[in-house]
Enzyme design. Structure first.
Site, short mmCIF file in Angstrom:
data_model
loop_
_atom_site.label_atom_id
_atom_site.label_comp_id
_atom_site.label_asym_id
_atom_site.label_seq_id
_atom_site.Cartn_x
_atom_site.Cartn_y
_atom_site.Cartn_z
N ASN A 173 -1.98 -6.90 -0.02
CA ASN A 173 -3.21 -6.97 -0.80
C ASN A 173 -3.13 -8.07 -1.87
OD1 ASN A 173 -4.42 -4.71 0.48
ND2 ASN A 173 -3.20 -3.34 -0.78
N LYS A 184 0.03 -3.72 4.81
CA LYS A 184 -0.87 -4.34 3.85
C LYS A 184 -0.17 -5.39 2.96
CE LYS A 184 -4.64 -3.66 3.24
NZ LYS A 184 -5.36 -2.60 2.50
N ARG A 209 -24.56 -4.48 -45.00
CA ARG A 209 -23.51 -3.80 -44.22
C ARG A 209 -24.18 -2.97 -43.15
NH1 ARG A 209 -20.28 -2.62 -47.92
NH2 ARG A 209 -19.27 -4.62 -47.54
N SER A 255 0.85 -1.19 0.00
CA SER A 255 0.00 0.00 0.00
C SER A 255 0.88 1.24 0.00
CB SER A 255 -0.90 0.00 1.23
OG SER A 255 -1.47 1.27 1.46
#
Length: 433
Positions: A276, A274, A307, A268
């Site tokens: 993560n 952290k 088309r 972090s």
């Protein structure tokens, strides 16, 4: 792609769907058309060779071509003008002979898809292999199965990984079918009749497809977008299967759960503690983006007449996005699984946190012979509401089980059903792929 693309999509895959890749795909189509003309006697071999020599992406500026393409609504028309200028007067009349812009762009789309799918399929293989390793290693590792995010009954982490594995194999199988059987050359001329090619038209189409190593379609598919939709659906499924893996990892890695963790990264900018689950998170994010792009492709099946008005044009960016972000989802999931740290001790602690409730179903079935299925369910449900599940069971005269019998039934490792055998079946499927 955007400034954020490198976060989501591997460099090699970005290159496979880049402006340059599309440009080379269109040039490959023009070269194949010239060679098909030579093979059927429409043009001389020397003319086809001169055209082919000019079909190199480095000779052109894709951004400049795209800017010029705004006036006509597609990139092929300015490319054809540039290619005619490059080959010189004697060959210029045979550049793009019998084709229309959509032929070249659609064929380029198939070539770009084929090259990108090689990378996506390789990453699916890597993810499947990583899931197989987890399934084998943790074939018997007990973990709480969770339904509606609540503990349900015991399973094994190996069976959870085996579920991921089978999803990867199924998604890969579908993508491989599309890669080998549904990517087709497109050549139809102005409205799909091939009129300028006269009685050699079908031979030209055959040589054109062979040159490109694409499927030869029964009829031109410029207004039939089933092939594109099949590709989109297969990509969406593969991305979603990868996202399932990523989401499970994110949930298992929550601080309060802590049963797995990604091996590296995940820091972090402000919180030093952290860790993560970044790769799993990216798998989920990429799958959402892939789904959005695939949705555009799936919505374009109803092209108007010969088309489409805008539907065809909307496909180009969407196809690149679906390919790129599916590859990003699968790559991120493969990275997450390959480096996954599994805490089997924490899995056991979490199983025991329910104080036996995770095996309430087992006890209910054990009492069914004595009390009947409905009555047994009611008795166990009543005990489950007590402050101590074990003590409530032992205190209930209707239970009629000894302390040792109750304790044996409360052991989560004894209620894994066919989990190990199912892991073996998944691994056998993987080995036979």
């Amino acid at each position: 792609m955007t400034p954020f693309s490198a976060i989501f999509v591997p460099d090699e895959l970005q290159d496979a769907v880049s402006d340059r890749a599309w440009l080379q795909g269109m040039l490959d189509a023009e070269r194949a058309l010239a060679n098909a003309g030579a093979a059927t006697g429409l043009v001389t071999a020397d003319t086809a060779a001169r055209i082919g020599a000019a079909c190199r992406a480095e000779l052109y500026d894709p951004r400049e071509l795209a800017q010029e393409g705004r006036a006509v609504g597609n990139p092929a028309e300015p490319l054809v003008r540039a290619l005619r200028e490059a080959v010189g007067d004697t060959a210029t009349d045979w550049v793009h002979y019998g084709a229309t812009s959509q032929d070249i762009v659609d064929t380029a789309a198939m070539l770009v898809s084929r090259r990108a799918l090689v990378l996506v399929l390789a990453e699916l293989d890597r993810l499947a292999d990583a899931c197989a390793d987890l399934a084998r290693t943790h074939r018997s590792t007990p973990i709480a199965a969770r339904t509606l995010l609540q503990q349900a009954v015991p399973t094994t982490f190996g069976l959870k990984a085996a579920g991921w594995l089978i999803a990867m194999l199924e998604a890969r199988r579908r993508l491989a079918v599309v890669r080998h059987e549904r990517l087709a050359a497109q050549l139809g001329g102005a409205a799909g009749t091939l009129a300028p090619l006269g009685d050699r038209a079908l031979d030209v189409v055959r040589h054109y497809a062979e040159e490109l190593e694409l499927v030869e379609p029964v009829v031109p598919w410029h207004a039939n977008r089933v092939r594109v939709a099949e590709l989109a659906a297969a990509l969406d499924v593969a991305a979603g299967a990868a996202a399932k893996v990523g989401r499970d990892i994110v949930l298992l890695a929550q601080s309060e759960v802590g049963e797995v963790a990604e091996g590296e990264g995940g820091g972090s900018s402000t919180m030093p503690q952290k860790r993560n689950p970044v790769r799993a998170t990216l798998a989920v994010a990429c799958a959402r983006l892939a789904h959005a792009h695939a949705g555009v492709l799936l919505a374009e099946l109803d092209h108007e007449h010969e088309r489409a008005v805008g539907g065809w044009h909307a496909e180009w960016e969407a196809l690149s996005g679906a390919l790129a972000f599916t590859g990003g989802a699968v790559t991120a999931a493969a990275d997450a699984v390959s480096g996954l740290v599994v805490d089997s001790g924490r899995m056991r602690v979490n199983l025991e946190a329910s104080a036996g409730l995770v095996v309430a179903e087992r006890i209910s079935f054990a009492l069914s012979d004595r009390l009947g299925r409905t009555r047994a369910h009611e008795v166990v449900a009543e005990a489950a509401r007590a402050s101590s599940f074990r003590e409530a069971l032992l205190a209930d005269e209707r239970v009629d089980l000894s302390d040792a019998e109750v304790d044996e039934l409360l052991d989560p490792a004894g209620y894994l059903g066919s989990a190990e055998a199912l892991v073996d079946r998944a691994l056998a499927e993987w080995a036979a792929r």
